[in-house]
Design a protein around this motif. Structure first.
Motif, PDB file in Angstrom:
ATOM      1  N   PHE A 670     -18.270  -6.032  -8.563  1.00 46.08           N
ATOM      2  CA  PHE A 670     -18.105  -7.165  -9.472  1.00 46.08           C
ATOM      3  C   PHE A 670     -16.926  -6.876 -10.390  1.00 46.08           C
ATOM      4  CE2 PHE A 670     -22.603  -7.747  -8.382  1.00 46.08           C
ATOM      5  CZ  PHE A 670     -22.630  -9.104  -8.114  1.00 46.08           C
ATOM      6  N   PHE A 702     -19.409  -2.160 -10.967  1.00 46.97           N
ATOM      7  CA  PHE A 702     -18.815  -3.097 -11.922  1.00 46.97           C
ATOM      8  C   PHE A 702     -17.466  -2.553 -12.358  1.00 46.97           C
ATOM      9  CE2 PHE A 702     -23.012  -4.815 -12.061  1.00 46.97           C
ATOM     10  CZ  PHE A 702     -22.852  -6.130 -12.458  1.00 46.97           C
ATOM     11  N   LEU A 705     -15.588  -3.814 -17.226  1.00 49.63           N
ATOM     12  CA  LEU A 705     -16.654  -4.393 -18.037  1.00 49.63           C
ATOM     13  C   LEU A 705     -16.274  -4.298 -19.510  1.00 49.63           C
ATOM     14  CD1 LEU A 705     -19.507  -5.614 -17.593  1.00 49.63           C
ATOM     15  CD2 LEU A 705     -20.433  -3.331 -17.973  1.00 49.63           C
TER      16      LEU A 705
END
Length: 754
Positions: A670, A702, A705
């Motif tokens: 992500f 991720f 972030l």
């Protein structure tokens, strides 16, 4: 630290450390830039310092050769372009000797032709020729005492405190002409809207100019916007009055009109207080155009009956304001032969004169006296004089009863059975009036380069209508056509709006008796031409829609237009507002996410596949998802479905009935760099998504972030599920870890088979 030296009218600036060398800039009056390089003696200096120095000079020489002054004659072979000259400043070389960058001694000045300097402010010129911006602070930024803050804030919340102290005679002259011009336009219009559309006394139309306009001049931020009664909103008030009179013989239309205006003001004011100024963005231009055009068509049909002198016959036939447009069309067809000839002639001449002036103003707008000619006032005065002189037997306005300025009062609130209708009507008028007003305010603020706030406009328009409701006025908002006239007439501050209101008060006290012989067909002609102008704006929007192929906007426009004309005005209003809300909810409920791939021929460059499908490839067993907006409760409901669709098809546009086009992923990344924020509901949804992937033996990473999101992940326990070792700053870093993991898995498989 930059240092200055001033020799022979030169200005010297030394800046930007590069290793142990410094590149510095010198601007003189001969339009040249002198780059002086100084090498400080250092025991630890080495050859890399020299390389850095050469690269600095080379880069500056390279940039200068692409300077416009160098290239404006490059196509002319005979043009002599001066080459950069390296002038040595130490005693080892001859002054003026031209050398290459690699031959530059330790202390050197590079003389480069540049654009002439228009000021003597030295500029940094190392990485970019663009100078650093200077942010100026006033005393209020350093003095944070209550009084200083109050003085600054008061000018924002009461704009009159900002522009009035700096007001002067030059501004007053333009505002006076604009205010007078606008009064000549608004006074006849307001009389028409009050008597023909709202069915209230004519004086109420003048109250609707005076008090809202003066109130807006105090609270409003737009300098050119004209505030007053509008045809579409007046028709909404008149229709609601007619509907209740049909079922209640004791219904008080005057009290109802006052209450509608008052509640419109309260509703609009509260929207501004709670900072809902973004509501102007909810209604698309297509929906607004469809509704306004539908209202204009209804007005044209209504006024056609008055223009032909069929008003009394229409009353005998049972035709009222709540009758359908189909009934009006059938009535006109059946009774056209009963047209009152004199009334029709006066109406036709008035319409053609007004339309002729509008066409003349449009074609000859460069002549200010033509553009400012009060055509409506001219038609009104001429028709009054002719009716008085020849004693025409037509419907006239008659005596206008007024006791001057009314005493502020609040009528009694209606019973519960009417209260709901009152609130709904007020809310519809508020939203529609505000949306159109903000469009006007933003248009002229952009044209004249000043700021307006939608929230402050809500407060100003709300205050204007609250005051209007207390003084027996009908709803008043901004108008595009009147504001254009105000701007062309020379309005430069809110004083123009104030002057218009004052002139309306003068008309209330002194001019009402002169309107006794004003023919009602003339008033209807004014409304008719205004509505015809609104309908005439539709082809331009349709042409733009067809040009870009905006078929959804076309559908919305037609739905709103037909709903307003064919069914009812209220239905069209509800359709416009409901569709706006539904479309907004639909657009915000779908999170903007995209699948990323690797740029072909590269190892660590990744882009969204939809940006260039031919140059970007999918990755086997790896799915990279880029989230492109903040996640919150409204747009995370569909996040799971969108992700599943990307997992199966790699493209959200593929119909779900087709077979999956991607193989099962083992890793999901992500990229949340474009996700600035996330709320608690979205964190819960993300937690469920991660758990689901882990249950399928899919590893989740991720990338980029943000700190606040990372903190929420940590406090919610989601970070523990993901693993802090799976949070990265670049997609390529996560890919490297995945590649190592893949190699490890293959090694284990090979070892296992052996």
């Amino acid at each position: 630290m930059a240092t200055h030296n001033n020799n022979n009218n030169n200005h010297y600036l030394q800046s930007t450390d590069i290793s142990n060398s410094r590149a510095s800039l010198l601007t003189n009056d001969n339009s040249s830039i002198i780059i002086q390089r100084t090498n400080y003696d250092d025991e630890n200096s080495n050859s890399s310092d020299s390389d850095d120095q050469d690269s600095v000079v080379d880069r500056l020489m390279r940039r200068t050769r692409f300077h416009p002054q160098y290239n404006h004659n490059t196509n002319n072979s005979s043009a002599s372009v001066p080459e950069p000259t390296l002038i040595t400043t130490n005693g080892d070389s001859d002054p003026g000797k031209t050398v290459t960058a690699s031959q530059v001694p330790n202390e050197t000045c590079l003389l480069l032709p540049t654009v002439p300097s228009y000021d003597n402010i030295p500029r940094y010129m190392t990485a970019s020729p663009i100078p650093s911006a200077r942010i100026f602070f006033d005393d209020h930024d350093t003095q944070k005492d209550t009084w200083s803050v109050l003085k600054v804030r008061s000018k924002y919340y009461l704009p009159i405190l900002k522009w009035l102290p700096h007001y002067n005679g030059n501004l007053f002259l333009g505002d006076m002409i604009a205010g007078l011009t606008l009064a000549c336009l608004l006074i006849p219009q307001s009389l028409s809207y009050a008597t023909a559309l709202c069915k209230v006394p004519a004086a109420w139309g003048l109250y609707s100019i005076a008090f809202p306009a003066m109130t807006y001049a105090i609270f409003g931020m737009s300098r050119q916007m004209s505030v007053g009664p509008e045809a579409s909103l007046s028709l909404l008030v008149g229709t609601s009055i007619a509907q209740h009179e049909q079922h209640d013989e004791n219904f008080d239309r005057l009290a109802w009109a006052c209450l509608v205006t008052l509640f419109v003001g309260i509703f609009t004011f509260l929207l501004g207080i709670v900072r809902l100024g973004f509501l102007d963005s909810l209604m698309s231009r297509a929906l607004l155009r469809g509704f306004i055009t539908g209202v204009a068509i209804i007005v044209i049909l209504q006024q056609s009956i008055v223009l032909l002198g069929l008003s009394k016959i229409a009353e005998e036939a049972g035709l009222t304001e709540v009758s359908s447009n189909l009934d009006r069309i059938l009535f006109l067809i059946q009774h056209i032969y009963q047209t009152h000839i004199l009334t029709a002639i006066i109406s036709t001449i008035s319409i053609f004169v007004l339309l002729g002036f509008r066409m003349l103003k449009s074609s000859q707008h460069q002549y200010r006296w033509i553009a400012m000619f009060p055509d409506i006032l001219f038609v009104v005065v001429l028709s009054i004089l002719l009716t008085w002189k020849f004693e025409w037997q037509i419907d006239i306005l008659g005596e206008i009863k007024s006791d001057g300025i009314p005493i502020p009062s609040i009528p009694s609130i209606p019973h519960n059975k009417h209260l709901k209708d009152l609130l709904v009507t007020s809310a519809m008028i508020s939203v529609i009036g505000f949306v159109e007003s903000v469009v006007v305010a933003k248009k002229f603020s952009s044209k004249h380069n000043y700021l307006v706030s939608a929230n402050r406009e809500l407060v100003a328009l709300g205050a204007a209508n609250i005051v209007g409701g207390l003084f027996s006025a009908i709803p008043a908002f901004g108008s595009v056509s009147r504001s254009k006239t105000n701007d062309r007439a020379g309005a430069r501050t809110q004083m123009a709006c104030m002057i218009t209101g004052i002139l309306a008060l003068i008309a209330i006290f002194f001019l009402l008796p002169f309107f006794y012989y004003l023919p009602k067909p003339t008033l209807s002609a004014i409304i008719f031409v205004t509505a015809l102008t609104i309908v005439g704006e539709l082809p331009e929007d349709l042409r733009f829609i067809f040009k870009i192929g905006a078929w959804r906007d076309l559908g919305l426009l037609l739905i709103t237009l037909l709903g307003t004309v064919v069914i009812s005005l209220e239905f069209g209003t509800l359709v416009a507002i409901t569709l706006s809300l539904l479309l907004t909810i639909k657009e915000t409920s779908y999170p903007r996410i995209s699948i990323m791939g690797r740029v072909k021929g590269t190892h660590n460059k990744f882009q969204a596949i939809h940006e260039n499908p031919d140059m970007i490839e999918h990755l086997e067993e790896v799915l990279i998802i880029r989230i492109e907006e903040a996640l919150f409760f409204a747009n995370t409901g569909k996040l799971k479905d969108r992700l599943r669709r990307l997992e199966y098809y790699g493209d959200p546009s593929i119909h779900p009935s087709e077979r999956p086009r991607r193989s099962q992923s083992s890793y999901i990344i992500f990229d949340v760099d474009n996700m600035p924020d996330i709320d608690a509901s979205a964190v819960q949804i993300m937690d469920e998504i991660v758990e689901s992937y882990h249950a399928q033996q899919i590893i989740v990473y991720f990338v980029r972030l943000h700190d606040r999101s990372l903190d929420l992940f940590r406090r919610s326990g989601l970070l523990d599920k993901i693993g802090e070792d799976r949070i990265f700053q670049k997609v390529s870093h996560a890919i490297e870890v995945i590649e190592n993991d893949m190699l490890k898995q293959r090694f284990i498989e090979i070892h296992h088979h052996q």
